[in-house]
Write a protein that holds these residues in place. Structure first.
Motif, PDB file in Angstrom:
ATOM      1  N   ARG A 129     -19.977 -12.609 -14.722  1.00  0.00           N
ATOM      2  CA  ARG A 129     -20.612 -13.905 -14.973  1.00  0.00           C
ATOM      3  C   ARG A 129     -21.830 -13.746 -15.884  1.00  0.00           C
ATOM      4  O   ARG A 129     -22.047 -14.553 -16.796  1.00  0.00           O
ATOM      5  N   LEU A 130     -22.623 -12.716 -15.630  1.00  0.00           N
ATOM      6  CA  LEU A 130     -23.803 -12.483 -16.466  1.00  0.00           C
ATOM      7  C   LEU A 130     -23.400 -12.098 -17.888  1.00  0.00           C
ATOM      8  O   LEU A 130     -24.034 -12.516 -18.855  1.00  0.00           O
ATOM      9  N   ALA A 131     -22.332 -11.310 -18.011  1.00  0.00           N
ATOM     10  CA  ALA A 131     -21.853 -10.938 -19.344  1.00  0.00           C
ATOM     11  C   ALA A 131     -21.365 -12.161 -20.113  1.00  0.00           C
ATOM     12  O   ALA A 131     -21.569 -12.275 -21.335  1.00  0.00           O
ATOM     13  N   ALA A 132     -20.733 -13.093 -19.400  1.00  0.00           N
ATOM     14  CA  ALA A 132     -20.161 -14.267 -20.060  1.00  0.00           C
ATOM     15  C   ALA A 132     -21.198 -15.334 -20.370  1.00  0.00           C
ATOM     16  O   ALA A 132     -21.128 -15.986 -21.425  1.00  0.00           O
ATOM     17  N   HIS A 133     -22.156 -15.529 -19.473  1.00  0.00           N
ATOM     18  CA  HIS A 133     -23.059 -16.676 -19.588  1.00  0.00           C
ATOM     19  C   HIS A 133     -24.510 -16.312 -19.878  1.00  0.00           C
ATOM     20  O   HIS A 133     -25.317 -17.189 -20.182  1.00  0.00           O
TER      21      HIS A 133
END
Length: 343
Positions: A129-133
């Motif tokens: 999630r952190l990588a994506a957002h």
């Protein structure tokens, strides 16, 4: 205080049936509306920059772990005035947490009892999630804990896995060894167990670049002797700071109106925890002679509570129960009430 007068009563009428539903819906809603919260940030934001842990914080009021375990609303929290955000507690393995009901509002006490049990999507899911957002735009702490399915003698590798998975994204890590809601977890605060855990996490951090501060979150229920031993271990293993405190097993301070909930198993937070958290902050500050930065958390429901934390030795403070019960106006009142105080 629109939240206290209108939104809070409506939300907590539902909360008497299932406060966890209120929590989950609120976080998901904030995640969806975060892009539209720019104008709101001008209302709630307080500029009071400080440098702690080698990090620059826009103000000293953070969101404590537990509110947004899975990082679903990361971009919303700075718009509501928070100077830093701590997500989690996250574990190596995704887990549902303890059986419901497991969250109880104590409106007469300004408190909450929870036995959530680290319900979360797992470290790898948070990393994706952190990588994506992306990150929230303010310092991001990530609280890591032991999975319930992991035996206590394998806990070190559990923490190491989460540290490795999330290392690219954390501005600091909170090592949660103090939740009362995972069986056996608090045994990791014992001197030998904590020394082993911190030694291994220190080595792992060094392998990954070694620049991310590691903090230990402590229980308010430790004796002074046990707390002094814990602090000694932390100093000996280069821990960057202490978070004081987690929730308590004590039921002191519960109002008569909430007495019927006192027998519920779980950790108590909010106003009844304030005095003990303050004692722990002061003890750690004196025990370390001010060498370790402290994040003070527990029962902060107004600027006076936060000022007492800072006076006792805290460098930063966090909100959880007070924010859940009283909304973002509390963030503004606290951050503006402590702005400009010495760090």
């Amino acid at each position: 205080m629109l939240f206290d007068k209108i939104a809070r009563p409506a939300m907590y009428r539902l909360a008497y049936h299932d406060p966890e539903v209120v929590h989950e819906r609120t976080v998901r809603l904030l995640g969806r509306v975060a892009p539209a919260l720019g104008p709101v940030s001008r209302v709630y934001r307080t500029d009071d920059p400080v440098t702690v842990l080698g990090l620059r914080f826009p103000n000293r009021v953070g969101l404590a772990a537990g509110m947004d375990k899975n990082g679903l609303a990361l971009k919303a929290w700075p718009a509501l005035g928070f100077g830093f955000v701590e997500v989690g507690t996250v574990t190596r393995h995704a887990q549902p947490g303890n059986p419901k009901p497991r969250l109880f509002s104590l409106p007469g006490s300004d408190g909450v009892i929870n036995r959530m049990g680290f319900n979360n999507d797992g470290a790898e899911a948070l990393a994706r999630r952190l990588a994506a957002h992306g990150k929230p735009g303010v310092p991001l702490g990530i609280s890591i804990g032991k999975s319930k399915v992991t035996p206590l003698d394998e806990a070190v590798e559990d923490y190491r896995f989460s540290l490795r998975a999330l290392h690219p994204y954390a501005d600091y890590f909170a090592i949660n060894v103090s939740s009362p809601n995972t069986p056996g977890l608090r045994a990791l605060q014992d001197k030998a167990a904590l020394a082993e855990l911190l030694a291994e996490l220190g080595r792992t951090s060094a392998e990954l670049g070694g620049s991310t501060p590691l903090l230990v979150k402590v229980a308010p229920d430790l004796t002074e002797e046990a707390l002094a031993e814990l602090v000694e271990v932390c100093l000996g293993h280069g821990v960057a700071g202490i978070i004081a405190t987690n929730t308590t097993l004590s039921r002191e301070g519960i109002a008569p109106a909430d007495a019927h909930l006192a027998a519920e198993i779980g950790g108590l937070s909010g106003r009844p925890l304030a005095a003990r958290s303050l004692e722990v902050v002061k003890f750690v500050h004196e025990c370390t002679e001010g060498k370790l930065p402290i994040i003070g958390v527990g029962g902060i429901l107004g600027p006076d509570d936060a000022r007492r934390m800072l006076d006792a030795g805290a460098s930063l403070v966090q909100l959880y129960t007070g924010f859940a019960l009283h909304g973002p106006g509390l963030v503004r009142r606290v951050s503006r009430g402590i702005a400009g105080r010495p760090c």
